[in-house]
Design an enzyme around this catalytic site. Structure first.
Site: not given
Ligand code: 6PG
Length: 482
Positions: A185, A189
């Site tokens: 995961k 990201n």
């Molecule tokens: C997801 C996103 C989620 C989150 C991010 C935002 O897969 O649903 O990745 O986990 O929206 O972590 O990350 P930032 O705030 O660091 O951009």
């Protein structure tokens, strides 16, 4: 409490937790127990969603009593110390064989630590990456669970019932043991960061060089979304660019402060990749681009520095847009290729058996980086499970080859024009580095040997060598030298 009725429980009822609980409750065969530290949230959720048939509980004891064995609970709290507190509370009331799932964005090394500690009690601990934001949690996320095979037996059917579906297949697979799910995961990201930054750079070029207004760029992205770039992030970019600010009437993108936030998962990806020695340069540049944007004092101080740039005049607007599209696609391939390299290295380091093709499959729907071309990644790993770099797979190598003239024109043009394209440029540089016949790393080795006797290998002989840099500078074997 009479006999336990719930087959699954959710702890933590902020938006993600509430939506996941509602998703679970909406699927045939699931009865969901819910618990939240402040009871108001639990009551509100029950009142707002009577159709869900939630079993509301007011203490961890009540929560445990509501669950059938093996008890299965998904924790949906903000990653960090709160997670440890909930795990401690659950291990108090759960029994050996029960399953605690952390569905937050936990750092995978925390998950490894927690899994080890919880396992000692006989309870299973599963770190599960869940992607798809609030909407995904409600309607079908992509789920990346780690943990034991035993836990997966019970958890698999439940997670399959709520996951997004791509071409008839639920977007969930048992990624590997302990922290494997949260590791994957995290890489997801990281790729998300790169993909978003690449799209942002494409937008910037279309706007500043192409002179195209946001509403029109939105249409270009919508068009791109019908081709090989088809993806959720391209789709929502068009939506964001179409949006007009209600108070000023300007494009919303023009009134949003240009300082990008970050919760840390992108940085974790880069930190982990540094530890593993994997060049995830596209992802790193994307993380740094957010950092640079969020330095207002430095940016204000540097604003008047000279550009020394050349005018970049576009003679064929259509060809320019197509160049940007191709540069974006090629750079995107590099970002994914680097991300999968990190998965391979992580799997090797931590002893996980991660099936790369399966990961690409479960990213096809539900998650933020869902994209049409993930099918091509699955195919590439199906054709060659030992593929050493995704970018060398025939489909991707051809795609990049076709994009190269455009990619070079864009990166060179941006450099001459003084327009920052850190992710486009670093991806191209990575590509050229990877395909280079010889790299100047040979010189670096010479320098290291000069000042630190760090030794080097030769192209023409086996062994380890050190040159006596003072004196007659004759080359001798390091073994002899020491
Ligand atoms: C997801 C996103 C989620 C989150 C991010 C935002 O897969 O649903 O990745 O986990 O929206 O972590 O990350 P930032 O705030 O660091 O951009």
């Amino acid at each position: 409490m009479t006999h336990p009725r719930a087959n699954i429980g959710v702890v933590g009822l902020a938006v993600m937790g509430s939506n996941l609980a509602r998703n679970l409750a909406s699927r045939e065969g699931n009865t969901v127990a819910i618990f939240n530290r402040s009871v108001e949230k639990t009551e509100t959720l029950v009142a707002e969603h009577p159709e869900a048939g939630f079993i509301a509980t007011r203490s961890y004891e009540e929560f445990a009593a509501a669950l059938q064995k093996p008890r299965t609970a998904i924790i949906m709290v903000q990653a960090g110390r709160g997670t440890d507190a909930v795990i401690d509370a659950l291990t108090e009331v759960f029994e050996p064989g029960d399953i605690i799932v952390d569905g937050g964005n936990a750092l995978f090394t925390d998950t490894i630590r927690r899994e080890k500690a919880v396992r000692e009690t006989g309870i299973n601990f599963v770190g599960a990456g869940i992607s798809g934001g609030e909407e995904g949690a409600l309607n079908g996320p992509s789920i990346m669970p780690g943990g034991s095979a035993e836990a997966w037996q019970t958890l698999g059917p439940i997670l399959r019932s709520i996951a997004a579906v791509a071409e008839g297949e639920p977007c969930v697979t048992h990624v590997g043991t302990d922290g494997a799910g949260h590791f994957v995961k995290m890489i997801h990201n990281g790729i998300e960061y790169a993909d978003m930054q690449l799209i942002a750079e494409a937008y910037d070029l279309l706007r500043r060089v192409g002179g195209i207004e946001p509403a029109e760029i939105a249409e270009i992205f919508a068009e791109w979304n019908r081709g090989e770039l088809e993806s959720y992030l391209i789709e929502i970019t068009a939506e964001v660019l179409r949006q007009v600010d209600a108070t000023t009437g300007k494009p919303l993108v023009d009134v949003i402060l240009d300082q990008a936030g970050a919760k840390g998962t992108g940085a974790w990806t880069v930190q982990s990749a540094l530890d593993l020695g994997v060049p995830v340069s596209g992802i790193a540049e994307a993380v740094f681009a957010r950092s640079l944007s969020s330095k207002p004092a430095q940016r204000a101080a540097a604003r008047d520095l000279p550009a020394g740039a050349e005018e970049w005049s576009v003679s064929d607007p259509e060809a320019f847009v197509e160049d940007v599209r191709r540069a974006l696609y090629a750079s995107k391939i590099i970002a994914y290729s680097q991300g999968f390299d990190a998965i391979v290295a992580g799997a090797e380091q931590y002893g996980w058996e991660i099936k790369k093709g399966e990961i690409a499959k479960i990213w096809r729907a539900g998650c933020i980086i869902r994209a049409q071309f993930l099918n091509r990644i699955t195919e590439a790993y199906a054709a060659d499970a030992e593929l050493v770099a995704l970018v060398t797979a025939p489909y991707f190598a051809d795609a990049v080859a076709g994009a190269l003239p455009s990619w070079r024109r864009i990166v060179a043009g941006a450099a001459l024009g003084g327009i920052p394209t850190p992710t486009f440029a670093s991806s191209l540089s990575y590509y050229d580095g990877l395909r280079a016949d010889r790299l100047p790393a040979a010189l670096v080795q010479g320098q290291r040997d000069f000042f630190g006797a760090h030794t080097y290998q030769r192209v023409d002989r086996e062994g380890t060598f050190h040159t006596l840099w003072s004196g007659d500078r004759s080359e001798i074997s390091a073994v002899d030298a020491h």
